[in-house]
Enzyme design. Structure first.
Site, PDB file in Angstrom:
ATOM      1  N   GLY A  53       0.840  -1.198   0.000  1.00  0.00           N
ATOM      2  CA  GLY A  53       0.000   0.000   0.000  1.00  0.00           C
ATOM      3  C   GLY A  53       0.867   1.236   0.000  1.00  0.00           C
ATOM      4  O   GLY A  53       2.043   1.165   0.380  1.00  0.00           O
ATOM      5  N   CYS A  81       5.108  -6.064   1.524  1.00  0.00           N
ATOM      6  CA  CYS A  81       5.452  -4.646   1.765  1.00  0.00           C
ATOM      7  C   CYS A  81       4.681  -4.061   2.944  1.00  0.00           C
ATOM      8  O   CYS A  81       4.916  -4.429   4.072  1.00  0.00           O
ATOM      9  CB  CYS A  81       5.220  -3.826   0.503  1.00  0.00           C
ATOM     10  N   TYR A  82       3.702  -3.198   2.656  1.00  0.00           N
ATOM     11  CA  TYR A  82       2.901  -2.618   3.741  1.00  0.00           C
ATOM     12  C   TYR A  82       2.347  -3.732   4.629  1.00  0.00           C
ATOM     13  O   TYR A  82       2.350  -3.633   5.853  1.00  0.00           O
ATOM     14  CB  TYR A  82       1.753  -1.802   3.139  1.00  0.00           C
ATOM     15  N   HIS A 167       7.943  -7.180  -4.119  1.00  0.00           N
ATOM     16  CA  HIS A 167       6.677  -7.526  -4.787  1.00  0.00           C
ATOM     17  C   HIS A 167       6.843  -8.806  -5.604  1.00  0.00           C
ATOM     18  O   HIS A 167       7.384  -8.783  -6.702  1.00  0.00           O
ATOM     19  CB  HIS A 167       6.253  -6.383  -5.721  1.00  0.00           C
ATOM     20  N   GLU A 169       4.617 -10.387  -7.143  1.00  0.00           N
ATOM     21  CA  GLU A 169       3.614 -10.475  -8.212  1.00  0.00           C
ATOM     22  C   GLU A 169       4.057  -9.826  -9.529  1.00  0.00           C
ATOM     23  O   GLU A 169       3.454 -10.064 -10.560  1.00  0.00           O
ATOM     24  CB  GLU A 169       2.280  -9.872  -7.737  1.00  0.00           C
ATOM     25  N   ASP A 224     -18.312 -13.297 -23.549  1.00  0.00           N
ATOM     26  CA  ASP A 224     -18.893 -13.110 -22.214  1.00  0.00           C
ATOM     27  C   ASP A 224     -20.407 -13.286 -22.214  1.00  0.00           C
ATOM     28  O   ASP A 224     -20.961 -14.013 -21.398  1.00  0.00           O
ATOM     29  CB  ASP A 224     -18.556 -11.710 -21.658  1.00  0.00           C
TER      30      ASP A 224
END
Ligand code: XMP
Length: 507
Positions: A53, A81-82, A167, A169, A224
């Protein structure tokens, strides 16, 4: 669908949070995004991830977490992280605020090649983006990885709480996915995601919500809305599928859509509104105004047909939901933005009468669901087609003559891609019109005719795109065919623009 065994990702506001969800799903587990204040409503997660964050944990408005509740779930927790800094504070440690931001690559040195770091090589590149750093370690905390300067970048508290300062990701963290996977493997109650189970749950939910009410849904022939209509049909719902032909479809597309649905056992109501749309668009060259005309008219025609719908189903996907949720922190899913006059839909939404069964899925998962519903590949692998149809491929004024020229060029191009095995290799391809007359020679005379632009791109999510290096022989074949067969065209151009700065469509 909190009943589905999943990974709960708590969003503390990092720009990468959605990517965590994406990565976990790619690893074969279901993941969902929640706001930290909704911790009590996350059902039965198999693991929990606290995202990064932008705030400092010392800021008075810094987002917090109910630690007792978090521990109460009894599942492994990973703080990124945060998330890591918050966990350290909760375990009684401290975090040092800093004005200096560490942004970029760093080397990762695991203390031991086990747990989170099983199979991770020394010096593996990870991506940092933080200002604050952990100062005093919390209770029962040990350092499980450091950076090249010996600074701790990964912590573990007790048996099942982990923290990482980088991170995992983002692709710049070279072994990030493996680290995430290692974490998920520590979650003994986490089960792999199976689309069949998901489908069963979805169908049960739809039955419960809908009962014997009639559900209306708009279909376009795209993936969709097709999956949506077939799913409702499969759930035994009284469904009214409406297809509005706005006169901006490709060659023979309206017929194809009707036939496809017939093959799928869903009868659709097709409304030919092409004259209405072309009339409303006549003489309007402005791209934004054209979009507004099409969007408004579409809603009008749709609602005029529907009358008093008891329920409405929409093919909203997860990226739409998380995008709007992280924009305004509201949990309510949003209606696709090309629906301009949404008051009626909003009213239904307030009453809980808008059904969005695909709202927890990414595009590839919708395809997988479609596959398990027995929808053939030729329908599931159709290229995306924009809501405003050929209008966005016809700069300037829209006329039937221009649309027909586009249709003929496009059909030649797409057929050639299919014949040569290129259709499934590209994300999206089309022929559009450049309504500028340039000189050419037809017979013995000079002629002034339009040009067509061929576009074929690869992309992962339409946010960025690259043009495809199609074989010159294929381009030559398409060009010859168009120049010989389509009257009104004397030039064929291949668009070699990346997005950004160009976009996929021309308008
Ligand atoms: P652009 O042109 O923005 O397109 O690079 C990205 C993707 O979105 C599609 N597109 C639209 N889809 N309504 C839609 O439903 C629209 O108004 C619209 N405009 C562009 C486009 O075909 C591409 O896949």
């Amino acid at each position: 669908m909190e009943e589905i065994n999943h990974v709960a990702v708590l969003d503390f506001g990092s720009q990468y949070t959605q990517l965590i969800v994406r990565r976990v799903r790619e690893l074969g587990f279901f993941a969902k995004l929640y706001q930290p204040e909704d911790l009590a409503e996350i059902g039965k997660p198999g693991a929990i991830i606290l995202s990064g964050g932008p705030m400092s944990t010392s800021h008075p408005d810094a987002p917090d977490i109910d630690f007792e509740l978090l521990k109460g779930y009894g599942v492994p927790v990973l703080g990124v992280c945060y998330g890591m800094q918050l966990l350290n504070i909760k375990f009684g440690g401290s975090v040092e605020a800093s004005d200096r931001r560490e942004y970029g690559p760093a080397g990762l040195y695991p203390v031991a090649c086990e747990g989170l770091y099983e199979g991770i090589t020394d010096k593996s590149q990870v991506w940092m983006s933080h200002s604050d750093t952990v100062k005093n370690l919390g209770e029962s905390c040990k350092v499980i990885a450091k950076n090249q300067h010996g600074t701790p970048v990964s912590l573990q508290w007790g048996e099942s709480f982990y923290g990482i300062q980088f991170h995992p990701e983002v692709t710049h963290s070279h072994e990030g996915t493996r680290i995430l996977h290692n974490f998920l493997l520590t979650a003994k109650e986490l089960e792999p995601f199976r689309i069949e189970d998901f489908k069963r749950e979805l169908i049960e939910n739809i039955k419960k919500t809908v009962g014997d009410k009639q559900v209306v849904c708009g279909v376009s022939g795209g993936v969709d809305s097709t999956v949506l209509a077939v799913l409702l049909n499969e759930a035994g719902v009284n469904v009214r599928a409406i297809f509005v032909d706005q006169g901006l479809m490709r060659k023979n597309e309206a017929e194809e859509v009707k036939n496809n649905f017939h093959r799928l056992g869903v009868e659709i109501e097709a409304i030919d509104a092409s004259k209405l749309f072309l009339g409303a668009l006549a003489g309007e060259p402005d791209p934004e105004k054209k979009r507004v005309i099409i969007g408004n008219l579409f809603i009008d025609v749709f609602w005029d047909t529907v009358g008093n719908a008891e329920m409405l189903a929409q093919g909203t996907l997860y990226p739409d939901v998380i995008e709007s949720a992280s924009n305004d922190k509201s949990k309510a899913s949003k209606i696709k933005t090309h629906h301009n006059r949404v008051d009626r839909i909003l009213e239904l939404q307030k009453q809980g009468k808008v059904l969005e069964p695909l709202a927890e899925l990414f595009k590839d998962e919708v395809r997988e669901l479609g596959h398990s519903l027995g929808i053939p590949d030729d329908i599931l692998n159709r290229h995306p087609f924009p809501g405003p149809g050929l209008a966005v491929r016809c700069p300037g004024e829209i006329t039937l003559e221009r649309l027909n020229v586009i249709r003929d060029c496009d059909a030649i191009f797409i057929n050639a891609l299919k014949e040569h095995g290129w259709y499934d290799k590209v994300w999206q391809a089309y022929a559009g019109l450049i309504p500028v007359k340039t000189v050419g020679v037809k017979g013995d005379e000079r002629s002034y005719e339009w040009a067509t632009n061929l576009r074929a791109v690869i992309s992962e999510d339409a946010m960025t795109a690259d043009w495809v290096e199609l074989p010159p022989s294929l381009l030559r074949e398409v060009s010859n065919k168009i120049l010989n067969e389509v009257s009104g065209i004397n030039r064929v151009l291949y668009d070699i623009s990346t997005k950004p700065p160009a976009s996929i469509e021309w308008e």
